[in-house]
Design a protein around this motif. Sequence first.
Motif, short mmCIF file in Angstrom:
data_model
loop_
_atom_site.label_atom_id
_atom_site.label_comp_id
_atom_site.label_asym_id
_atom_site.label_seq_id
_atom_site.Cartn_x
_atom_site.Cartn_y
_atom_site.Cartn_z
N SER A 54 -2.69 -2.91 -6.70
CA SER A 54 -3.65 -2.47 -7.72
C SER A 54 -4.86 -1.85 -7.03
N MET A 55 -5.69 -1.17 -7.82
CA MET A 55 -6.94 -0.65 -7.28
C MET A 55 -7.90 -1.77 -6.95
N ILE A 58 -7.09 -2.49 -3.48
CA ILE A 58 -7.67 -1.44 -2.65
C ILE A 58 -9.15 -1.70 -2.40
N SER A 59 -9.86 -2.13 -3.44
CA SER A 59 -11.30 -2.37 -3.31
C SER A 59 -11.61 -3.53 -2.37
N GLN A 221 0.22 4.51 -3.74
CA GLN A 221 -0.98 5.22 -3.30
C GLN A 221 -0.58 6.24 -2.24
#
Length: 325
Positions: A54-55, A58-59, A221
């Motif tokens: 998920s993003m 990523i964060s 991604q």
Amino acid sequence: MDCVTQILLFLGFSLHSCSHFPPRKYYYVNLAKNWTDAQLYCRGKYSDLATIVSMDDISRLQPAFTYSWAWFGLTDDPKSWRDSMGNDSNSWRSSATGETSKTGYQNWAVSEPSSTNGNEDCVEMYPNGQWNDAPCGALNSFVCYNVTNQNTKTYVFISTLKTWTNARDYCRQHYTDLPMIENNVENNAVYSAKPATAQLWIGLYRVPWTWSDKTQSSFTQWRSSSPNNNGGNQFCNTENPLHEWDDDTCSIKYPFICHQVSKVKTTVRMKFKTRADITDPATNSQILQQLDAELKRRGWTDFKLQWKIQPKKQEEEKLTEPTFG
């Protein structure tokens, strides 16, 4: 933290509950290792090679690092789809069942399947009856099959050129599905249904790439033009400082990213209103199976579900002392 809404439909009731993932913590390891050795290191020191679904994940990754590429936990092991028919999540499956082969039958042409350019995830039959993996967006004629009341399969050739997905949808609308081929007899039946020079779709497909920790996720991604399986042997994944993904040769030595999942024990209290007998072990087992599948689909790993039914509170009987006159 990600909030997961679970909806369980079972025996006429629904359950809505909201819980949170234990977030993954990521660790960059500045040691040059091949993908397999990096996986072993992460499993020994942490939970596994990094899973990124998920993003939010990523964060939580570092915004930048000092090396160009780093391994993480995505791979497309050819043992699951090239060397055998396999039964892993990236193995070949039948359109009709969504399941891997029960017999292991295969009729690949020489040097196939090859995953050329990293995008050959559907299967066509050559004019000679042998199989080839091809891009699902290519245009081919196809054969549909139908099942009669006597459980006999019949095959129909469709000359219209369609993508694999559109061919599958057409077969499902007008017949049963694209052909499921589990033996030489079925392969010959499909071959006999087509014109001699026709090249056509059959009902095999696969979903490439699996996570080292078996998490199931469709999140990607990829950077532009990847994956491309350059050289025909790029079956492991790296990411760059921009968190873009690329496939690469698994034997190359790169630094890598591990993840650690916190071990937590969570108790979820649920109140059911249903006619089902919740104390029945078979009912309990089915509910746990559905919860287990849903949690895995949402990215949970390394967990154990237990069912505990609280006893009903019984009102204490009031005892009165007999009185004598």
